[in-house]
Design a protein around this motif. Structure first.
Motif, PDB file in Angstrom:
ATOM      1  N   VAL A   1     -32.616  -1.672  24.285  1.00  0.00           N
ATOM      2  CA  VAL A   1     -33.048  -3.010  24.694  1.00  0.00           C
ATOM      3  C   VAL A   1     -34.559  -2.964  24.891  1.00  0.00           C
ATOM      4  CG1 VAL A   1     -32.863  -4.813  26.442  1.00  0.00           C
ATOM      5  CG2 VAL A   1     -30.847  -3.450  25.842  1.00  0.00           C
ATOM      6  N   PRO A   2     -35.323  -3.763  24.133  1.00  0.00           N
ATOM      7  CA  PRO A   2     -36.784  -3.763  24.310  1.00  0.00           C
ATOM      8  C   PRO A   2     -37.168  -4.296  25.691  1.00  0.00           C
ATOM      9  CG  PRO A   2     -36.124  -4.848  22.260  1.00  0.00           C
ATOM     10  CD  PRO A   2     -34.881  -4.654  23.059  1.00  0.00           C
ATOM     11  N   LEU A   3     -38.196  -3.699  26.260  1.00  0.00           N
ATOM     12  CA  LEU A   3     -38.721  -4.157  27.540  1.00  0.00           C
ATOM     13  C   LEU A   3     -39.996  -4.953  27.294  1.00  0.00           C
ATOM     14  CD1 LEU A   3     -38.106  -0.863  29.488  1.00  0.00           C
ATOM     15  CD2 LEU A   3     -37.132  -3.077  30.106  1.00  0.00           C
ATOM     16  N   ALA A   4     -40.049  -6.159  27.842  1.00  0.00           N
ATOM     17  CA  ALA A   4     -41.201  -7.029  27.617  1.00  0.00           C
ATOM     18  C   ALA A   4     -42.460  -6.498  28.302  1.00  0.00           C
ATOM     19  CB  ALA A   4     -40.889  -8.443  28.115  1.00  0.00           C
ATOM     20  N   ASP A   5     -42.287  -5.819  29.419  1.00  0.00           N
ATOM     21  CA  ASP A   5     -43.423  -5.280  30.169  1.00  0.00           C
ATOM     22  C   ASP A   5     -43.872  -3.976  29.515  1.00  0.00           C
ATOM     23  OD1 ASP A   5     -44.784  -3.571  32.174  1.00  0.00           O
ATOM     24  OD2 ASP A   5     -44.368  -5.228  33.547  1.00  0.00           O
ATOM     25  N   ALA A   6     -45.094  -3.954  28.979  1.00  0.00           N
ATOM     26  CA  ALA A   6     -45.575  -2.783  28.258  1.00  0.00           C
ATOM     27  C   ALA A   6     -45.672  -1.566  29.173  1.00  0.00           C
ATOM     28  CB  ALA A   6     -46.935  -3.073  27.627  1.00  0.00           C
ATOM     29  N   GLY A   7     -46.029  -1.781  30.428  1.00  0.00           N
ATOM     30  CA  GLY A   7     -46.123  -0.676  31.366  1.00  0.00           C
ATOM     31  C   GLY A   7     -44.774  -0.031  31.604  1.00  0.00           C
ATOM     32  N   GLN A   8     -43.742  -0.856  31.760  1.00  0.00           N
ATOM     33  CA  GLN A   8     -42.392  -0.324  31.939  1.00  0.00           C
ATOM     34  C   GLN A   8     -41.914   0.359  30.665  1.00  0.00           C
ATOM     35  OE1 GLN A   8     -39.976  -3.652  33.156  1.00  0.00           O
ATOM     36  NE2 GLN A   8     -40.772  -3.638  35.258  1.00  0.00           N
ATOM     37  N   ALA A   9     -42.186  -0.268  29.528  1.00  0.00           N
ATOM     38  CA  ALA A   9     -41.726   0.281  28.246  1.00  0.00           C
ATOM     39  C   ALA A   9     -42.322   1.656  27.973  1.00  0.00           C
ATOM     40  CB  ALA A   9     -42.079  -0.680  27.119  1.00  0.00           C
ATOM     41  N   ALA A  10     -43.486   1.944  28.550  1.00  0.00           N
ATOM     42  CA  ALA A  10     -44.113   3.245  28.346  1.00  0.00           C
ATOM     43  C   ALA A  10     -43.494   4.330  29.226  1.00  0.00           C
ATOM     44  CB  ALA A  10     -45.606   3.145  28.638  1.00  0.00           C
ATOM     45  N   LYS A  11     -42.738   3.907  30.254  1.00  0.00           N
ATOM     46  CA  LYS A  11     -42.213   4.871  31.222  1.00  0.00           C
ATOM     47  C   LYS A  11     -40.706   5.097  31.129  1.00  0.00           C
ATOM     48  CE  LYS A  11     -45.741   3.688  34.661  1.00  0.00           C
ATOM     49  NZ  LYS A  11     -45.980   3.092  35.998  1.00  0.00           N
ATOM     50  N   ILE A  12     -39.969   4.054  30.747  1.00  0.00           N
ATOM     51  CA  ILE A  12     -38.507   4.156  30.793  1.00  0.00           C
ATOM     52  C   ILE A  12     -37.886   3.601  29.524  1.00  0.00           C
ATOM     53  CG2 ILE A  12     -38.510   3.943  33.315  1.00  0.00           C
ATOM     54  CD1 ILE A  12     -37.409   1.074  32.903  1.00  0.00           C
ATOM     55  N   LYS A  13     -36.612   3.932  29.324  1.00  0.00           N
ATOM     56  CA  LYS A  13     -35.856   3.338  28.222  1.00  0.00           C
ATOM     57  C   LYS A  13     -34.613   2.668  28.794  1.00  0.00           C
ATOM     58  CE  LYS A  13     -34.581   8.104  27.096  1.00  0.00           C
ATOM     59  NZ  LYS A  13     -34.564   9.126  26.022  1.00  0.00           N
ATOM     60  N   LEU A  14     -34.224   1.582  28.157  1.00  0.00           N
ATOM     61  CA  LEU A  14     -33.112   0.756  28.623  1.00  0.00           C
ATOM     62  C   LEU A  14     -32.127   0.572  27.470  1.00  0.00           C
ATOM     63  CD1 LEU A  14     -31.925  -1.246  30.816  1.00  0.00           C
ATOM     64  CD2 LEU A  14     -33.302  -3.017  29.699  1.00  0.00           C
ATOM     65  N   PHE A  15     -30.831   0.649  27.804  1.00  0.00           N
ATOM     66  CA  PHE A  15     -29.783   0.497  26.794  1.00  0.00           C
ATOM     67  C   PHE A  15     -28.722  -0.482  27.276  1.00  0.00           C
ATOM     68  CE2 PHE A  15     -31.385   4.828  26.433  1.00  0.00           C
ATOM     69  CZ  PHE A  15     -31.671   4.937  25.080  1.00  0.00           C
ATOM     70  N   ASP A  16     -28.202  -1.260  26.338  1.00  0.00           N
ATOM     71  CA  ASP A  16     -26.958  -1.982  26.554  1.00  0.00           C
ATOM     72  C   ASP A  16     -25.842  -1.004  26.184  1.00  0.00           C
ATOM     73  OD1 ASP A  16     -24.590  -3.662  25.887  1.00  0.00           O
ATOM     74  OD2 ASP A  16     -25.958  -5.309  26.287  1.00  0.00           O
ATOM     75  N   VAL A  17     -24.895  -0.826  27.095  1.00  0.00           N
ATOM     76  CA  VAL A  17     -23.868   0.204  26.933  1.00  0.00           C
ATOM     77  C   VAL A  17     -22.499  -0.423  26.740  1.00  0.00           C
ATOM     78  CG1 VAL A  17     -22.738   2.182  28.033  1.00  0.00           C
ATOM     79  CG2 VAL A  17     -25.165   1.756  28.448  1.00  0.00           C
TER      80      VAL A  17
END
Length: 201
Positions: free
Chosen positions: A41-57
């Motif tokens: 799942v893409p993260l709109a916040d670039a700062g968050q996207a650089a630190k974590i990854k998010l998945f729909d499970v």
């Protein structure tokens, strides 16, 4: 107001085969091969996207009548057996799972499932219509599931343990923990579960 919790007694006696019943239910879930579908799942916040990854499970849980569906987040480049984990369970209602971004930003594995095994991130009206009975799309998975909009308090099968709606929900909870404990990044020690109301149960 306060009350001595030691004076709170069960509403009814525990069934004599309570432990045996749930041991069998857990065994059935454990015997099912775990099949995991992770959709980034893409993260709109670039700062968050650089630190974590998010998945729909999505996890199989055939005995419960619906898959486990939720969101899973964790820090990038986490080493094996280094992260504590927190799993969140929802209160009564019909909703998408929340995204545990804050947990991952704090250096933990985060996982939240929706209570009913529904697809996540649909428009709010989708969940409202399911709960009100206006649409029955989910009934393709298990006849009668969510048919009663007041499922939490007025389930006609509530006293029948083989058909009680919450049995499937508990099985999905158990499968969600099985998935989390299979993650290589989990530290094999710290696993917290969080929930209020129905989720607390």
């Amino acid at each position: 107001a306060g009350f001595d919790p030691r004076k709170i007694t069960p509403a009814r006696p525990e069934p004599p085969d309570f432990d045996a019943y749930w041991a069998k239910a857990k065994q059935e879930v454990d015997q099912e091969p775990l099949r995991v579908k992770l959709t980034p799942v893409p993260l709109a916040d670039a700062g968050q996207a650089a630190k974590i990854k998010l998945f729909d499970v999505e996890l199989n849980c055939s005995g419960s009548g619906a898959p486990v569906r939720g969101y899973h987040a964790l820090p990038y480049a986490a080493e094996a057996k280094t992260l504590p984990a927190v799993v969140s369970f929802q209160g009564a209602g019909v909703h998408s799972a929340g995204r545990p971004v804050g947990r991952a930003l704090a250096g933990m594995i985060g996982f939240e499932i929706n209570a009913h095994g529904l697809p996540n991130d649909r428009p709010a009206q989708f969940y409202k219509d399911l709960q009100s009975g206006k649409i029955l799309e989910f009934e393709k998975l298990k006849p009668g599931i969510l048919k009663n909009r007041n499922y939490a308090f007025n389930d006609p099968d509530a006293l029948e343990r083989e058909t009680n709606y919450f049995v499937g929900m508990f099985e999905r909870v158990y499968m969600s923990l099985r998935f989390l404990k299979s993650l290589p990044q989990w530290d094999r020690k710290n696993l917290a579960v969080v929930g209020t109301s129905q989720g607390g149960a």
